[in-house]
Design an enzyme around this catalytic site. Structure first.
Site, short mmCIF file in Angstrom:
data_model
loop_
_atom_site.label_atom_id
_atom_site.label_comp_id
_atom_site.label_asym_id
_atom_site.label_seq_id
_atom_site.Cartn_x
_atom_site.Cartn_y
_atom_site.Cartn_z
N PRO A 93 85.48 37.41 -18.45
CA PRO A 93 85.80 38.74 -17.89
C PRO A 93 85.63 38.76 -16.36
CG PRO A 93 83.54 38.73 -18.63
CD PRO A 93 84.05 37.32 -18.83
N CYS A 103 77.29 44.06 -18.96
CA CYS A 103 77.08 44.19 -20.41
C CYS A 103 75.64 44.58 -20.72
CB CYS A 103 77.44 42.87 -21.10
SG CYS A 103 76.48 41.48 -20.48
N LYS A 137 90.43 30.24 -18.93
CA LYS A 137 91.20 31.35 -18.37
C LYS A 137 90.24 32.44 -17.90
CE LYS A 137 93.08 35.17 -19.73
NZ LYS A 137 92.88 35.94 -18.47
N GLU A 197 80.65 37.11 -26.74
CA GLU A 197 79.65 37.89 -25.98
C GLU A 197 80.36 39.17 -25.57
OE1 GLU A 197 76.57 37.13 -25.61
OE2 GLU A 197 76.66 35.06 -26.31
N GLU A 239 80.23 52.34 -24.26
CA GLU A 239 79.94 51.64 -23.01
C GLU A 239 80.79 52.23 -21.88
OE1 GLU A 239 81.58 47.64 -22.73
OE2 GLU A 239 79.62 46.91 -22.08
N ALA A 281 86.68 45.38 -28.06
CA ALA A 281 88.04 45.62 -28.57
C ALA A 281 88.86 44.33 -28.54
CB ALA A 281 88.72 46.70 -27.74
P1 NAD Z 1 88.46 42.31 -21.49
O1 NAD Z 1 88.09 42.20 -22.91
O2 NAD Z 1 89.46 43.31 -21.09
O3 NAD Z 1 89.01 40.91 -20.93
C1 NAD Z 1 88.23 39.73 -21.01
C2 NAD Z 1 89.16 38.52 -20.94
O4 NAD Z 1 89.99 38.50 -22.10
C3 NAD Z 1 90.10 38.50 -19.74
O5 NAD Z 1 90.19 37.17 -19.25
C4 NAD Z 1 91.44 38.94 -20.35
O6 NAD Z 1 92.57 38.47 -19.65
C5 NAD Z 1 91.34 38.30 -21.72
N1 NAD Z 1 92.20 38.90 -22.74
C6 NAD Z 1 92.68 40.17 -22.80
N2 NAD Z 1 93.43 40.33 -23.90
C7 NAD Z 1 93.41 39.16 -24.58
C8 NAD Z 1 93.98 38.70 -25.80
N3 NAD Z 1 94.74 39.49 -26.56
N4 NAD Z 1 93.75 37.43 -26.19
C9 NAD Z 1 92.97 36.61 -25.46
N5 NAD Z 1 92.40 36.99 -24.27
C10 NAD Z 1 92.62 38.25 -23.85
O7 NAD Z 1 87.07 42.53 -20.71
P2 NAD Z 1 86.83 42.82 -19.17
O8 NAD Z 1 87.31 44.20 -18.89
O9 NAD Z 1 87.34 41.68 -18.36
O10 NAD Z 1 85.23 42.77 -19.12
C11 NAD Z 1 84.41 43.84 -19.43
C12 NAD Z 1 83.83 43.71 -20.82
O11 NAD Z 1 83.14 42.46 -20.95
C13 NAD Z 1 82.79 44.76 -21.13
O12 NAD Z 1 83.00 45.29 -22.40
C14 NAD Z 1 81.47 43.98 -21.07
O13 NAD Z 1 80.43 44.54 -21.82
C15 NAD Z 1 81.87 42.66 -21.57
N6 NAD Z 1 80.92 41.64 -21.13
C16 NAD Z 1 80.04 41.12 -22.04
C17 NAD Z 1 79.08 40.19 -21.62
C18 NAD Z 1 78.10 39.58 -22.59
O14 NAD Z 1 77.53 38.55 -22.26
N7 NAD Z 1 77.87 40.16 -23.75
C19 NAD Z 1 79.04 39.79 -20.29
C20 NAD Z 1 79.95 40.36 -19.40
C21 NAD Z 1 80.91 41.27 -19.83
#
Ligand code: NAD
Length: 516
Positions: free
Chosen positions: A177, A311, A202, A277, A408, A258
């Site tokens: 992310p 997160c 990626k 995660e 969140e 999601a």
């Molecule tokens: P996101 O889920 O929108 O995107 C994360 C990644 O997934 C990006 O690289 C995106 O391009 C990719 N992606 C999107 N759609 C996809 C698909 N259909 N198939 C495969 N990959 C896809 O999340 P974000 O907005 O980048 O980050 C914020 C979220 O991340 C928050 O919910 C946060 O809590 C979570 N997060 C969790 C942790 C943890 O360690 N638990 C750490 C940091 C962030």
């Protein structure tokens, strides 16, 4: 409220002055795809640019991977793995390379940190720390590479000795992310490499700079071609193929719950391993006998660190009703002192919000909270400025059924709830589909341990918040994830176990009589 808050985003320094002070290059950072040890343009010539959320300037210009490029990257990782060069290096050889990468990243700390500031809007002091923490993970992974081992069983009878060996799982897709770009990559890639895997990476399309910068360092550190492939691209096509492709053995993903759910459904088609995660709505339970000053400071830190785009944000506090009003007042007074604004200003603790769209999401959460009966008791406003800034915000009169108590927000927003006894506090804490982390503040160790053992969370902090160590596993209960990163688990996640049973001496336990 706005005027009384401690904004550093006033126009004291122009962008030109600020960028000179930090030697920001005049041209945007340019990044190509890194596939099979080579840099290339996208097959259709496509590009992704990133505009800094703090300065509204284009700061990065990347080649944008297509499905065909993704296919090539996966093939390169597959061939590199099947060739076996990397997986057959000794642990010591892999460790030496990981340590070299750590040294090289550290030498480029300033450049890495600056790119993260420009792309994400986080403060420079924090970005410098994050690169250092990330380097520590590469070094810890090097230690793991040398200590990777299996098990043996010498108690199965005189004719049997068994071994369980650990082997690298294979080709790993790493999807990250935007909120801690290089740090989260470093929670995954060095451990996959330490185990002997190959990878396709990626990063988020919003903050790809430091992942792309890493490619040059991998080459300098003698990582063989094809072992790591780095693509800048979008989730719906590049990420989706990295998840569905039959040549990928495992997907490790950090991001929203999601997308985590979507991705798990896709990966299930080929039954590949998925480690996740995801998000959190992390409670901190505050008892009247806590160390007041420490708890107030930690609540402010836990909520507003990384503008709450974290997160592990301690984004809902549950305060005992007897101290709730005073505690909230103390938190609000301290929160109003948080220097927020220009991320290249050394004093800034809270920088910009990552995008217009995300700022709108945060604002919508606040509108719904007010409509449901909560009150904004500090901040709440977008700051009028050249970048995307929002005041540290406290929402009070929150009850457990409200959206703001359960979802969140991922912004600089604290929800305050109250409780009357420990059982009620635990019940509210667990009344949520997330289970990433939790905290408890009290001088009574019995209460602390009771809470720690009752909350459904992967990490519990007692009289502290958000400390972390490479040695300790990290991950979520419930919809906050599956699998664990860091600690011994970090390496185990990227391995398969193979059981080898060695018969000793003449065959025993004949199926048919020996002379039949
Ligand atoms: P996101 O889920 O929108 O995107 C994360 C990644 O997934 C990006 O690289 C995106 O391009 C990719 N992606 C999107 N759609 C996809 C698909 N259909 N198939 C495969 N990959 C896809 O999340 P974000 O907005 O980048 O980050 C914020 C979220 O991340 C928050 O919910 C946060 O809590 C979570 N997060 C969790 C942790 C943890 O360690 N638990 C750490 C940091 C962030």
């Amino acid at each position: 409220m706005g005027e009384q808050m401690n904004s550093t985003s006033s126009e004291t320094m122009t962008w030109v002055e600020r960028s000179r002070e930090h030697s920001v290059p005049e041209q945007p950072f340019k990044g190509q795809l890194f596939i099979n040890g080579d840099w290339r343009e996208a097959s259709d010539g496509g590009r992704i640019t990133r505009t800094s959320p703090a300065y509204r300037k284009v700061v990065s210009d990347f080649c944008k991977a297509t499905v065909a490029d993704t296919q090539d990257a996966i093939s390169a990782a597959r061939q590199a793995f099947d060739k076996g060069e990397w997986s057959q290096y000794s642990g010591a050889q892999r460790a030496a390379i990981l340590n070299k990468i750590a040294d090289l990243v550290m030498q480029n700390q300033q450049q890495f940190a600056l790119q993260e500031v420009l792309e994400s809007g986080k403060p420079i002091s924090q970005a410098m720390d994050e690169i250092e923490w990330a380097v520590d993970l590469w070094r810890y992974a090097a230690v793991c590479a040398r200590s990777l081992h299996g098990d043996s069983f010498n108690n199965l009878g005189s004719d049997m000795l068994a071994m369980v060996v650990r082997e690298p799982i294979g080709v790993v897709s790493i999807i990250t992310p935007w909120n801690f770009p290089f740090l989260i990559l470093s929670q995954k890639l060095p451990f996959a490499l330490a185990a002997g895997c190959t990878a396709v990476v990626k990063p988020s399309e919003l903050t790809s700079g430091t992942s792309v910068m890493l490619a040059k360092i991998l080459v300098e550190a003698d990582v063989p071609a094809g072992v790591v492939n780095i693509l800048v691209g979008e989730g719906h096509d590049v990420g989706a193929l990295m998840t569905s492709h039959e040549d990928v053995d495992m997907v490790t993903f950090t991001g929203s719950s999601a997308v985590g759910k979507q991705l798990t459904a896709v990966a299930a088609q080929s039954l590949k391993k998925v480690s996740l995660e995801l998000g959190g709505k992390n409670p901190q339970i505050i008892f009247p006998d806590c160390d007041w000053e420490a708890a107030v400071d930690a609540v402010v830190f836990g909520t507003f660190f990384n503008a709450g785009e974290c997160c592990n944000s301690g984004s809902r506090i549950l305060v005992h009703e007897s101290i709730a009003a005073d505690f909230q007042k103390a938190v609000a007074e301290r929160a109003a002192k948080v220097p927020f604004g220009d991320p290249l200003c050394k004093e800034t603790k809270v920088g910009a919000i990552v995008s217009d769209a995300h700022l709108n999401v945060i604002q919508t959460y606040l509108q719904v909270a007010v409509a449901e009966g909560a009150q904004i008791s500090l901040g709440g406003c977008v700051v009028e400025h050249s970048g995307l800034y929002m005041q540290p915000t406290i929402v009070s009169n929150v009850t457990r059924d409200m959206q703001i108590a359960r979802e969140e927000v991922f912004g600089p927003v604290l929800s305050v709830l109250t409780f009357s006894d420990l059982d009620e506090a635990v019940s509210i804490a667990n009344d949520c589909f997330y289970g990433l982390s939790a905290g408890v503040w009290s001088a009574n160790i019995d209460n602390c341990l009771k809470v720690a053992r009752s909350v459904k969370a992967g990490t519990v902090w007692i009289n502290g918040w958000m400390s972390g160590y490479p040695e300790l596993p990290f991950g979520g209960y419930k919809q906050s994830g599956q699998g664990r990163e860091l600690g011994r688990a970090a390496l185990d996640e990227f391995t398969e176990q193979k059981t080898i049973q060695m018969h000793i001496g003449e065959r025993t336990g004949w199926w048919l009589p020996k002379n039949a």
